[in-house]
Design a protein around this motif. Structure first.
Motif, PDB file in Angstrom:
ATOM      1  N   LEU A 104      39.864 -42.476 -34.151  1.00  0.00           N
ATOM      2  CA  LEU A 104      39.625 -41.411 -33.198  1.00  0.00           C
ATOM      3  C   LEU A 104      39.450 -40.123 -33.873  1.00  0.00           C
ATOM      4  N   GLY A 105      38.483 -39.340 -33.738  1.00  0.00           N
ATOM      5  CA  GLY A 105      38.432 -37.902 -34.091  1.00  0.00           C
ATOM      6  C   GLY A 105      37.624 -37.888 -35.707  1.00  0.00           C
ATOM      7  N   LEU A 106      37.276 -39.230 -36.156  1.00  0.00           N
ATOM      8  CA  LEU A 106      36.345 -39.314 -37.351  1.00  0.00           C
ATOM      9  C   LEU A 106      35.153 -38.861 -37.166  1.00  0.00           C
ATOM     10  N   THR A 107      34.619 -38.863 -36.022  1.00  0.00           N
ATOM     11  CA  THR A 107      33.324 -38.221 -35.531  1.00  0.00           C
ATOM     12  C   THR A 107      33.115 -36.911 -36.107  1.00  0.00           C
ATOM     13  N   ARG A 108      34.251 -36.013 -35.860  1.00  0.00           N
ATOM     14  CA  ARG A 108      34.206 -34.731 -36.091  1.00  0.00           C
ATOM     15  C   ARG A 108      34.795 -34.524 -37.504  1.00  0.00           C
ATOM     16  N   THR A 109      35.462 -35.380 -38.296  1.00  0.00           N
ATOM     17  CA  THR A 109      36.037 -35.033 -39.547  1.00  0.00           C
ATOM     18  C   THR A 109      35.490 -35.802 -40.598  1.00  0.00           C
ATOM     19  N   ALA A 110      34.725 -36.922 -40.493  1.00  0.00           N
ATOM     20  CA  ALA A 110      34.396 -37.681 -41.450  1.00  0.00           C
ATOM     21  C   ALA A 110      33.752 -36.925 -42.746  1.00  0.00           C
ATOM     22  N   GLN A 111      32.886 -36.245 -42.362  1.00  0.00           N
ATOM     23  CA  GLN A 111      31.882 -35.361 -43.326  1.00  0.00           C
ATOM     24  C   GLN A 111      32.805 -34.468 -44.118  1.00  0.00           C
ATOM     25  N   ALA A 112      33.702 -33.748 -43.422  1.00  0.00           N
ATOM     26  CA  ALA A 112      34.490 -32.769 -43.841  1.00  0.00           C
ATOM     27  C   ALA A 112      35.608 -33.399 -44.990  1.00  0.00           C
ATOM     28  N   LEU A 113      36.011 -34.327 -44.403  1.00  0.00           N
ATOM     29  CA  LEU A 113      36.958 -35.292 -45.460  1.00  0.00           C
ATOM     30  C   LEU A 113      36.323 -35.890 -46.619  1.00  0.00           C
ATOM     31  N   ASP A 140      41.694 -46.040 -23.191  1.00  0.00           N
ATOM     32  CA  ASP A 140      40.362 -46.622 -22.985  1.00  0.00           C
ATOM     33  C   ASP A 140      39.344 -45.881 -23.983  1.00  0.00           C
ATOM     34  N   ARG A 141      39.593 -46.049 -25.336  1.00  0.00           N
ATOM     35  CA  ARG A 141      38.852 -45.336 -26.255  1.00  0.00           C
ATOM     36  C   ARG A 141      38.044 -46.352 -27.627  1.00  0.00           C
ATOM     37  N   LEU A 142      37.819 -47.259 -27.105  1.00  0.00           N
ATOM     38  CA  LEU A 142      37.096 -48.291 -28.098  1.00  0.00           C
ATOM     39  C   LEU A 142      35.966 -47.585 -28.616  1.00  0.00           C
ATOM     40  N   GLN A 143      35.092 -46.976 -27.645  1.00  0.00           N
ATOM     41  CA  GLN A 143      33.788 -46.607 -28.277  1.00  0.00           C
ATOM     42  C   GLN A 143      33.923 -45.499 -29.001  1.00  0.00           C
ATOM     43  N   ASP A 144      34.933 -44.560 -28.967  1.00  0.00           N
ATOM     44  CA  ASP A 144      35.251 -43.661 -29.985  1.00  0.00           C
ATOM     45  C   ASP A 144      35.708 -44.216 -31.304  1.00  0.00           C
ATOM     46  N   VAL A 145      36.408 -45.139 -31.385  1.00  0.00           N
ATOM     47  CA  VAL A 145      36.755 -45.845 -32.371  1.00  0.00           C
ATOM     48  C   VAL A 145      35.307 -46.366 -33.436  1.00  0.00           C
ATOM     49  N   VAL A 146      34.708 -46.836 -32.611  1.00  0.00           N
ATOM     50  CA  VAL A 146      33.437 -47.615 -33.066  1.00  0.00           C
ATOM     51  C   VAL A 146      32.405 -46.323 -33.507  1.00  0.00           C
ATOM     52  N   ALA A 147      32.424 -45.046 -32.788  1.00  0.00           N
ATOM     53  CA  ALA A 147      31.669 -43.965 -33.263  1.00  0.00           C
ATOM     54  C   ALA A 147      32.338 -43.517 -34.501  1.00  0.00           C
ATOM     55  N   GLY A 148      33.594 -43.586 -34.521  1.00  0.00           N
ATOM     56  CA  GLY A 148      34.358 -43.077 -35.731  1.00  0.00           C
ATOM     57  C   GLY A 148      34.083 -43.551 -37.113  1.00  0.00           C
ATOM     58  N   LEU A 149      33.804 -45.073 -36.840  1.00  0.00           N
ATOM     59  CA  LEU A 149      33.409 -45.939 -37.872  1.00  0.00           C
ATOM     60  C   LEU A 149      31.926 -45.607 -38.517  1.00  0.00           C
ATOM     61  N   GLU A 150      31.393 -45.678 -37.437  1.00  0.00           N
ATOM     62  CA  GLU A 150      29.868 -45.349 -37.917  1.00  0.00           C
ATOM     63  C   GLU A 150      29.857 -43.769 -38.633  1.00  0.00           C
ATOM     64  N   ALA A 151      30.416 -42.761 -38.139  1.00  0.00           N
ATOM     65  CA  ALA A 151      30.628 -41.551 -38.831  1.00  0.00           C
ATOM     66  C   ALA A 151      30.990 -41.673 -40.259  1.00  0.00           C
ATOM     67  N   ALA A 152      32.254 -42.498 -40.371  1.00  0.00           N
ATOM     68  CA  ALA A 152      32.855 -42.784 -41.717  1.00  0.00           C
ATOM     69  C   ALA A 152      31.737 -43.337 -42.768  1.00  0.00           C
TER      70      ALA A 152
END
Length: 332
Positions: A104-113, A140-152
């Motif tokens: 959760l939150g990887l969509t915002r931080t993956a590139q910075a990390l 109810d956050r499964l889609q946020d996890v999936v999006a975070g994986l894709e961002a990573a």
């Protein structure tokens, strides 16, 4: 500066440091903490960014640490995470830096990390069904996890590993489904036996889905063969799926312990050294740090802390007592 190693009485040398940056989390997984959450560590007891980096520097520059993994709680909720990663990377360009996260939150931080020097991510994901995800995490956050994986993946934080725990009567029929989903996306899946580290102390061996059960379920759908590469100190037993090259791993901490090859040491968010995930004793580095101790003294305290490491975690021993701290306060 004296170079030492974190060697215990059994000849094991710790080179892999797990650093918990917070005990807080934005999910409420049923096998980790109660729905209402826990009493979080008081802010003044949690190490500052500078204290975290100083202790990591002592580990890297004086004690032979080669890998650093940032954990929690959920490390993405730590405000200074990207800067901590950047400063840790500056200690040694050869360090292996990773993070264990719920994504959760990887969509915002993956590139910075990635830009700060993080190598890869381990993501905790126990199901790809929205209803089961909500049942386990109470969110109810499964889609946020999936999006975070894709961002990573887009940020180059690979290989991406997924850690899954099977819970009896909840998702224990979903092993094959989760593996197929991971294979389709190029993620490395690792099943982990549920460990006695829940805050509620509700774990029982009878309720735990064992490695044998996981294998049996997977082998109904896939052909598994032992991976050729030696396991070394890695916790996962790897198996090629349908001849490879893809693999699936099983981390059988309870039924097939790998304590004899352990190379890990843990630092809690409040500055305590834990020489084993299941240790019932901790060694305080924060007190020494804040009392003005020099790096040499802190390094020596750390060396002494590792000497007390036991031969094994003792889960099979009738006298085994679950650690007072839950996983969320220890770090993975």
């Amino acid at each position: 500066m004296t170079n030492r190693t974190l060697e215990d009485r059994y000849g094991r040398v710790a080179t892999d440091l797990r650093v918990s940056l917070t005990d807080r989390c934005n999910l409420r997984c049923s096998y980790c903490m109660p729905a209402e959450g826990l009493d979080w560590l008081p802010d003044d007891s949690v190490l500052s960014d500078d204290e975290v980096v100083r202790l990591i520097a002592i580990g890297v520059q004086q004690l032979g640490i080669r890998e650093v993994r940032f954990t929690g709680g959920e490390p993405l909720v730590r405000r200074g995470l990207v800067d901590i990663v950047r400063r840790t990377r500056s200690l040694d360009p050869a360090l292996e830096l990773s993070i264990t996260t719920n994504a959760l939150g990887l969509t915002r931080t993956a590139q910075a990390l990635a830009d700060a020097g993080l190598n890869r991510v381990n993501v905790s994901l126990d199901t790809v069904r929205p209803d089961t995800f909500h049942e386990i995490t109470r969110r109810d956050r499964l889609q946020d996890v999936v999006a975070g994986l894709e961002a990573a993946r887009a940020a180059g934080l690979g290989p991406i590993k997924i850690n899954a725990v099977l819970l009896r009567g909840v998702n224990d029929d979903q092993a094959g489904e989760l593996l197929r989903w991971s294979l389709e996306r190029g993620y490395d899946l690792r099943f982990i036996e549920q460990m006695p580290l829940d805050a509620q102390h509700g774990w029982s061996r009878e309720a735990m889905v064992t490695a044998e059960e996981i294998f049996a379920q997977l082998e109904r759908e896939f052909d598994l063969s032992p991976a050729a590469e030696p396991r070394g100190s890695a916790p996962a037993e790897l198996f090629r799926v349908d001849g490879g090259p893809a693999t699936v791993g099983v981390i059988a901490s309870v039924t097939r312990p790998f304590c004899g090859d352990c190379d890990r040491v843990r630092l809690t968010a409040d500055g305590q050294v834990r020489n084993c995930l299941f240790a019932r004793e901790e060694s305080d580095l924060r007190g020494a740090l804040r009392a003005g101790a020099g790096d040499e003294e802190i390094a020596e305290r750390w060396v002494v802390a590792m000497r007390g490491k036991r031969a094994g975690h003792g889960i099979d021993d009738p006298t085994f007592l679950q650690p007072d701290r839950p996983m969320s306060a220890i770090g993975g």
